[in-house]
Motif scaffolding. Structure first.
Motif, PDB file in Angstrom:
ATOM      1  N   GLY A 127     -11.214  12.028   5.391  1.00 47.80           N
ATOM      2  CA  GLY A 127     -12.118  12.255   6.515  1.00 47.80           C
ATOM      3  C   GLY A 127     -13.332  11.347   6.445  1.00 47.80           C
ATOM      4  O   GLY A 127     -13.788  10.810   7.467  1.00 47.80           O
ATOM      5  N   ALA A 128     -13.862  11.154   5.228  1.00 45.44           N
ATOM      6  CA  ALA A 128     -14.993  10.249   5.060  1.00 45.44           C
ATOM      7  C   ALA A 128     -14.600   8.817   5.405  1.00 45.44           C
ATOM      8  O   ALA A 128     -15.360   8.086   6.069  1.00 45.44           O
ATOM      9  N   LEU A 129     -13.408   8.404   4.956  1.00 44.19           N
ATOM     10  CA  LEU A 129     -12.950   7.055   5.286  1.00 44.19           C
ATOM     11  C   LEU A 129     -12.720   6.889   6.788  1.00 44.19           C
ATOM     12  O   LEU A 129     -13.002   5.828   7.356  1.00 44.19           O
ATOM     13  N   THR A 130     -12.220   7.948   7.430  1.00 38.58           N
ATOM     14  CA  THR A 130     -12.017   7.886   8.880  1.00 38.58           C
ATOM     15  C   THR A 130     -13.353   7.776   9.610  1.00 38.58           C
ATOM     16  O   THR A 130     -13.471   7.057  10.620  1.00 38.58           O
ATOM     17  N   ALA A 131     -14.357   8.492   9.087  1.00 39.42           N
ATOM     18  CA  ALA A 131     -15.686   8.400   9.700  1.00 39.42           C
ATOM     19  C   ALA A 131     -16.257   6.995   9.572  1.00 39.42           C
ATOM     20  O   ALA A 131     -16.870   6.455  10.515  1.00 39.42           O
ATOM     21  N   VAL A 132     -16.052   6.377   8.408  1.00 36.44           N
ATOM     22  CA  VAL A 132     -16.511   4.989   8.223  1.00 36.44           C
ATOM     23  C   VAL A 132     -15.753   4.061   9.176  1.00 36.44           C
ATOM     24  O   VAL A 132     -16.340   3.161   9.789  1.00 36.44           O
ATOM     25  N   ALA A 133     -14.430   4.293   9.291  1.00 38.47           N
ATOM     26  CA  ALA A 133     -13.640   3.466  10.197  1.00 38.47           C
ATOM     27  C   ALA A 133     -14.088   3.641  11.647  1.00 38.47           C
ATOM     28  O   ALA A 133     -14.077   2.684  12.433  1.00 38.47           O
ATOM     29  N   TRP A 134     -14.487   4.858  12.022  1.00 36.17           N
ATOM     30  CA  TRP A 134     -14.928   5.114  13.395  1.00 36.17           C
ATOM     31  C   TRP A 134     -16.170   4.307  13.750  1.00 36.17           C
ATOM     32  O   TRP A 134     -16.345   3.881  14.888  1.00 36.17           O
ATOM     33  N   ARG A 135     -17.018   4.057  12.735  1.00 36.78           N
ATOM     34  CA  ARG A 135     -18.251   3.310  12.980  1.00 36.78           C
ATOM     35  C   ARG A 135     -18.048   1.806  12.913  1.00 36.78           C
ATOM     36  O   ARG A 135     -18.818   1.047  13.503  1.00 36.78           O
ATOM     37  N   ARG A 136     -17.022   1.365  12.186  1.00 35.35           N
ATOM     38  CA  ARG A 136     -16.892  -0.069  11.936  1.00 35.35           C
ATOM     39  C   ARG A 136     -15.650  -0.702  12.565  1.00 35.35           C
ATOM     40  O   ARG A 136     -15.641  -1.905  12.813  1.00 35.35           O
ATOM     41  N   ALA A 192      -5.279   4.375  12.375  1.00 36.60           N
ATOM     42  CA  ALA A 192      -4.548   3.958  11.180  1.00 36.60           C
ATOM     43  C   ALA A 192      -5.025   4.715   9.950  1.00 36.60           C
ATOM     44  O   ALA A 192      -4.220   5.223   9.159  1.00 36.60           O
ATOM     45  N   VAL A 193      -6.338   4.815   9.771  1.00 39.08           N
ATOM     46  CA  VAL A 193      -6.890   5.500   8.603  1.00 39.08           C
ATOM     47  C   VAL A 193      -6.561   6.991   8.660  1.00 39.08           C
ATOM     48  O   VAL A 193      -6.171   7.600   7.650  1.00 39.08           O
ATOM     49  N   ALA A 194      -6.711   7.602   9.826  1.00 39.15           N
ATOM     50  CA  ALA A 194      -6.429   9.026   9.967  1.00 39.15           C
ATOM     51  C   ALA A 194      -4.951   9.334   9.708  1.00 39.15           C
ATOM     52  O   ALA A 194      -4.605  10.306   9.028  1.00 39.15           O
ATOM     53  N   ALA A 195      -4.066   8.491  10.246  1.00 38.24           N
ATOM     54  CA  ALA A 195      -2.630   8.698  10.031  1.00 38.24           C
ATOM     55  C   ALA A 195      -2.272   8.547   8.558  1.00 38.24           C
ATOM     56  O   ALA A 195      -1.467   9.315   8.014  1.00 38.24           O
ATOM     57  N   SER A 196      -2.881   7.573   7.902  1.00 40.73           N
ATOM     58  CA  SER A 196      -2.625   7.381   6.470  1.00 40.73           C
ATOM     59  C   SER A 196      -3.083   8.589   5.679  1.00 40.73           C
ATOM     60  O   SER A 196      -2.404   9.037   4.739  1.00 40.73           O
ATOM     61  N   GLY A 197      -4.232   9.142   6.051  1.00 44.25           N
ATOM     62  CA  GLY A 197      -4.732  10.327   5.369  1.00 44.25           C
ATOM     63  C   GLY A 197      -3.811  11.516   5.533  1.00 44.25           C
ATOM     64  O   GLY A 197      -3.613  12.296   4.594  1.00 44.25           O
ATOM     65  N   GLY A 198      -3.251  11.679   6.726  1.00 48.39           N
ATOM     66  CA  GLY A 198      -2.322  12.778   6.947  1.00 48.39           C
ATOM     67  C   GLY A 198      -1.076  12.653   6.081  1.00 48.39           C
ATOM     68  O   GLY A 198      -0.624  13.632   5.479  1.00 48.39           O
ATOM     69  N   PRO A 229       1.018   5.570   2.967  1.00 49.18           N
ATOM     70  CA  PRO A 229      -0.207   5.403   3.756  1.00 49.18           C
ATOM     71  C   PRO A 229      -0.485   3.986   4.256  1.00 49.18           C
ATOM     72  O   PRO A 229      -0.786   3.807   5.445  1.00 49.18           O
ATOM     73  N   PRO A 230      -0.369   2.929   3.420  1.00 49.09           N
ATOM     74  CA  PRO A 230      -0.622   1.591   3.967  1.00 49.09           C
ATOM     75  C   PRO A 230       0.394   1.170   5.014  1.00 49.09           C
ATOM     76  O   PRO A 230       0.059   0.417   5.942  1.00 49.09           O
ATOM     77  N   VAL A 231       1.646   1.671   4.898  1.00 48.97           N
ATOM     78  CA  VAL A 231       2.664   1.324   5.884  1.00 48.97           C
ATOM     79  C   VAL A 231       2.371   2.014   7.209  1.00 48.97           C
ATOM     80  O   VAL A 231       2.454   1.408   8.283  1.00 48.97           O
ATOM     81  N   ALA A 286      -0.550   3.023   8.195  1.00 51.91           N
ATOM     82  CA  ALA A 286      -1.755   2.382   8.735  1.00 51.91           C
ATOM     83  C   ALA A 286      -1.421   1.066   9.420  1.00 51.91           C
ATOM     84  O   ALA A 286      -2.012   0.714  10.451  1.00 51.91           O
ATOM     85  N   ALA A 287      -0.457   0.325   8.862  1.00 54.75           N
ATOM     86  CA  ALA A 287      -0.097  -0.971   9.439  1.00 54.75           C
ATOM     87  C   ALA A 287       0.520  -0.840  10.824  1.00 54.75           C
ATOM     88  O   ALA A 287       0.474  -1.789  11.616  1.00 54.75           O
ATOM     89  N   LEU A 288       1.086   0.335  11.141  1.00 52.16           N
ATOM     90  CA  LEU A 288       1.647   0.545  12.475  1.00 52.16           C
ATOM     91  C   LEU A 288       0.568   0.523  13.550  1.00 52.16           C
ATOM     92  O   LEU A 288       0.851   0.257  14.720  1.00 52.16           O
ATOM     93  N   TYR A 289      -0.666   0.808  13.144  1.00 50.53           N
ATOM     94  CA  TYR A 289      -1.762   0.882  14.113  1.00 50.53           C
ATOM     95  C   TYR A 289      -2.794  -0.223  13.929  1.00 50.53           C
ATOM     96  O   TYR A 289      -3.623  -0.441  14.816  1.00 50.53           O
ATOM     97  N   SER A 290      -2.775  -0.899  12.805  1.00 46.74           N
ATOM     98  CA  SER A 290      -3.797  -1.904  12.518  1.00 46.74           C
ATOM     99  C   SER A 290      -3.176  -3.294  12.456  1.00 46.74           C
ATOM    100  O   SER A 290      -2.392  -3.586  11.543  1.00 46.74           O
ATOM    101  N   PRO A 291      -3.513  -4.178  13.385  1.00 43.70           N
ATOM    102  CA  PRO A 291      -2.980  -5.548  13.333  1.00 43.70           C
ATOM    103  C   PRO A 291      -3.368  -6.278  12.049  1.00 43.70           C
ATOM    104  O   PRO A 291      -2.586  -7.083  11.535  1.00 43.70           O
TER     105      PRO A 291
END
Length: 247
Positions: free
Chosen positions: A107-116, A124-130, A166-168, A170-175
Motif C-alpha cells: 500500500g505504501a509503494l502504491t501510494a508512492v506510485a500514485w504520486r510519481r 501495476a504496483v497494486a496488482a503486484s501487491g495483490g 509480481p514483476p510479471v 506489473a509489466a502487464l500494466y507498465s511499459p
C-alpha cells in the motif's frame, strides 16, 4: 593454530555429513543402519556371502550417489538458513500479520506510485501487491497446516510465486517494465522449449496451442515458480535429512 582447528572442524563436519548420507542410503535397503550406532545391537551387517556382496555393492554405489548429492546438500543448508529466518518471522506474525504487513508495504509503494507514476504504473504496483499478498498467505497456511510433504508440495511453490509473479503482473500494466520483463521472458521460454520441454514433443504442443502474450506470461512464470519451489523444498528436505533441526 586457530586456522588449522577451523579446517579440521570443517573436514570433520563434511565427513559427518557424508556418513549420514551414506547411512541413509544403506537404510533404504538394509535394517539398522542410521540408528545402529545408538542401538544395543549395533549396525546390521549381512551374515551370508551373497548378502555381503549385495551389501558392499550397494555401499559402493551409495558412495557415488552421495558424492553427487552432497553439493545439493550444501545448497540446501544455505537455503534452509534463509527459510528458517523467514519462517520464524512469519510464525511470530501469524497469517493475519503476514497479510497486514504485505498490504502495508505494498500500500505504501502504491501510494508512492500514485504520486510519481502514471495511472498504469499505479495499477501495476497494486496488482503486484495483490499477487504477492495472496501467494504469501497461501505459503504460510500450507506450511503451518501440514507436514513436510505439504510444505514442499505447496508452500515452497507459493513462496516462489510471491517472488516471481509480481514483476510479471506489473509489466502487464507498465511499459517501462514490459520492455525488460517480456523480452527476457521470451528468451527463457525459447531456451526451455528447445532444451527442457522436447520430451514427447511437449515443445511442439505448446508452440502450436499458445502464444506468449498478455496473461500467458503470468502462466509461464507460474509454471516456472512451481517446479523451482519443489526443487528448493527438496534441497531443504535433503539438508534436514543429513542434519535435522535439533542439530
Amino acid at each position: 593454530m586457530a586456522r588449522g582447528t577451523s579446517q579440521g572442524g570443517l573436514v570433520d563436519a563434511i565427513r559427518y555429513d557424508l556418513r549420514r548420507l551414506h547411512d541413509g542410503w544403506m537404510a533404504l535397503y538394509f535394517p539398522r543402519q542410521r540408528t545402529g550406532e545408538h542401538s544395543v545391537l549395533g549396525k546390521w551387517t549381512p551374515q551370508s556371502t551373497a548378502g555381503t556382496v549385495a551389501y558392499r555393492s550397494l555401499g559402493a554405489l551409495g558412495a557415488l550417489v552421495v558424492g553427487l548429492l552432497y553439493p545439493f546438500v550444501l545448497f540446501g543448508f544455505a537455503i534452509r538458513y534463509q527459510t528458517r529466518r523467514i519462517d520464524r518471522t512469519a510464525a511470530s506474525l501469524g497469517v493475519l500479520g503476514v497479510v497486514v504487513l504485505s498490504l502495508v508495504v505494498w500500500g505504501a509503494l502504491t501510494a508512492v506510485a500514485w504520486r510519481r507514476f502514471s495511472d498504469a504504473g499505479v495499477i501495476a504496483v497494486a496488482a503486484s501487491g495483490g499477487v504477492a499478498t495472496v501467494a504469501a498467505a497461501l505459503a504460510y497456511l500450507t506450511s503451518r497446516f501440514g507436514g513436510r510433504f505439504t510444505t514442499v508440495l505447496f508452500a515452497y511453490p507459493f513462496g516462489m510465486t510471491a517472488i516471481f509473479l509480481p514483476p510479471v503482473v506489473a509489466a502487464l500494466y507498465s511499459p517501462a517494465l514490459s520492455v525488460v520483463v517480456f523480452p527476457n521472458s521470451e528468451s527463457i521460454a525459447v531456451w526451455l522449449l528447445d532444451n527442457v520441454l522436447t520430451y514427447r514433443n511437449v515443445d511442439e504442443y505448446l508452440r502450436s496451442r499458445y502464444d506468449l502474450e498478455g496473461l500467458a506470461y503470468v502462466g509461464m512464470w507460474f509454471g516456472i515458480a512451481v517446479p523451482v519451489g519443489w526443487v528448493v523444498g527438496l534441497f531443504v528436505s535433503l539438508a534436514n535429512l543429513v542434519r535435522p533441526k535439533s542439530e
